[in-house]
Design an enzyme around this catalytic site. Structure first.
Site, mmCIF file in Angstrom:
data_model
loop_
_atom_site.group_PDB
_atom_site.id
_atom_site.type_symbol
_atom_site.label_atom_id
_atom_site.label_comp_id
_atom_site.label_asym_id
_atom_site.label_seq_id
_atom_site.Cartn_x
_atom_site.Cartn_y
_atom_site.Cartn_z
ATOM 1 N N SER A 119 108.812 34.140 -6.003
ATOM 2 C CA SER A 119 108.342 32.803 -5.664
ATOM 3 C C SER A 119 107.847 32.754 -4.225
ATOM 4 O O SER A 119 108.412 33.386 -3.326
ATOM 5 C CB SER A 119 109.496 31.813 -5.835
ATOM 6 O OG SER A 119 109.209 30.601 -5.178
ATOM 7 N N TYR A 143 117.550 28.169 -3.861
ATOM 8 C CA TYR A 143 116.601 28.691 -4.855
ATOM 9 C C TYR A 143 115.820 29.875 -4.276
ATOM 10 O O TYR A 143 115.688 30.934 -4.911
ATOM 11 C CB TYR A 143 115.626 27.579 -5.290
ATOM 12 C CG TYR A 143 114.507 28.094 -6.170
ATOM 13 C CD1 TYR A 143 114.729 28.374 -7.517
ATOM 14 C CD2 TYR A 143 113.234 28.331 -5.649
ATOM 15 C CE1 TYR A 143 113.706 28.876 -8.321
ATOM 16 C CE2 TYR A 143 112.217 28.828 -6.442
ATOM 17 C CZ TYR A 143 112.458 29.098 -7.784
ATOM 18 O OH TYR A 143 111.447 29.600 -8.569
ATOM 19 N N LYS A 147 115.543 33.997 -5.383
ATOM 20 C CA LYS A 147 114.308 34.712 -5.704
ATOM 21 C C LYS A 147 114.137 35.933 -4.789
ATOM 22 O O LYS A 147 113.679 36.985 -5.224
ATOM 23 C CB LYS A 147 113.109 33.760 -5.606
ATOM 24 C CG LYS A 147 113.046 32.800 -6.786
ATOM 25 C CD LYS A 147 112.746 33.587 -8.064
ATOM 26 C CE LYS A 147 112.794 32.786 -9.327
ATOM 27 N NZ LYS A 147 112.496 33.587 -10.527
#
Ligand code: UD1
Length: 315
Positions: A119, A143, A147
């Site tokens: 990402s 998050y 990633k």
């Protein structure tokens, strides 16, 4: 890698995963999908000749079983969303980091290549734009941490076990089948819904933040290329158009497509948000021969049309 391989797509019933399944099938590959339907929908695979397995990527016995005969694994299964990870970092960690490690081990043991959905959030708020793959990572949210950890596992598995791996960094992918019914949905999905229902678009902050919005068919095609092409193990590759659209521009484009002014309301900034995101796309061109085919406006028009058909409402 030649045509006609057996692939496993984790998260294949999800938004990007289902488009990737379609791209694989149209290139003559066979597709098995593993999805726990936490955010994916079986209906996303309607009409596609795929072998669907409902289950979780953290189930090691299941992974060993379904990995048989698999030449390549696309690992897309993850709990998306920056705000979701801020609210519940452990759930993001467990699904995304434990998940990637278990899939990697099973793929390594099966002798399969693995491509991981990274990402753009890995870059954080670097001042320099566009963001290229040599820049240090600076995750700003749980998050993004998950990633980055996944990417690093794939790099280490390439180095330590000589496993063929590649990472594609997605930049705010949008398009048909992206869910718009959750508080954690992506901004284009939410704003299309608001526009179609005559509601206001709730802009978090000043609306000048910008993203390299990437149409899903392009993201899927680039991901398949990362599997099909021989790339050095653990390589990180941005997949995007290399442009930058602000949220205010997004609303103006929606207004044009709807033929009327779509209203906005400014609300509080989002914690952990990145101000600007724009990809350097040279590496994708050099290593994969990849360039996007859809402009932002073309992609947005197709997306709005799809939502209109799915959820008929006055525009
Ligand atoms: C981030 C990643 C993206 C990844 C996604 C997974 C970056 C730059 N991008 O997306 O690659 O796929 O996580 O979930 O880190 N916003 C509003 N109103 C809303 C919803 C969002 O104003 O109702 C704003 C957000 O504050 C943000 C922007 O729109 O500034 C984009 O948000 P969103 O669509 O959630 O994606 P990112 O968090 O950028």
């Amino acid at each position: 890698m030649s045509e006609g391989k057996q692939f496993l797509i984790t998260g294949g019933a999800g938004f990007i995963g289902s488009h990737l399944a379609q791209a694989c099938l149209s290139h003559g590959h066979r597709v098995r999908v593993l999805d726990n339907l936490a955010t994916g929908l079986e209906s996303n695979l309607e009409g596609m000749d795929v072998d669907f397995v409902q289950g979780d990527v953290r189930d090691e016995a299941l992974l060993t079983r379904i990995m048989q005969g698999v030449d390549g694994v696309f690992h897309l299964a993850a709990l998306p969303s920056v705000p979701r990870s801020v609210k519940d970092p452990y759930a993001s960690h467990d699904n995304n980091i434990t998940g990637v490690l278990k899939v990697l081990i099973a793929a390594r043991d099966a002798g399969a290549k693995m491509v991981f959905a990274g990402s753009s959030s890995a870059y954080g708020d670097t001042e320099v734009l566009p963001k290229n793959e040599d820049m240090p990572v600076r995750p700003l949210s749980p998050y993004a941490v998950t990633k980055v950890a996944g990417e690093q596992y794939l790099q280490v598995f390439a180095r330590v076990y000589g496993m063929p791996t590649a990472i594609v960094r997605y930049f705010n992918v949008f398009g048909p089948r992206q869910r718009n019914d959750s508080p954690y949905s992506g901004v284009i999905a939410k704003f299309c819904r608001a526009a179609l229902e005559g509601e206001v678009c709730k802009i978090e902050g000043d609306g000048l933040q910008s993203r390299d919005f990437t149409y899903v068919a392009d993201a899927a095609r680039g991901t398949l290329l990362a599997m099909e092409k021989e790339v050095p193990g653990g390589e990180v590759i941005n997949l995007a158009g290399g442009n930058r659209i602000s949220l205010l521009d997004l609303v103006s484009s929606l207004s044009k497509l709807c033929g009327r002014e779509v209203g906005i309301q400014h609300v509080a900034d989002r914690p952990g948000d990145v101000k600007h995101s724009q990809a350097d796309v040279n590496k994708a061109l050099r290593l994969l021969g990849f360039e996007t085919e859809y402009s932002f406006d073309e992609g947005l028009e197709k997306t709005l049309e799809w939502y209109k058909k799915e959820h008929p409402a006055p525009c």
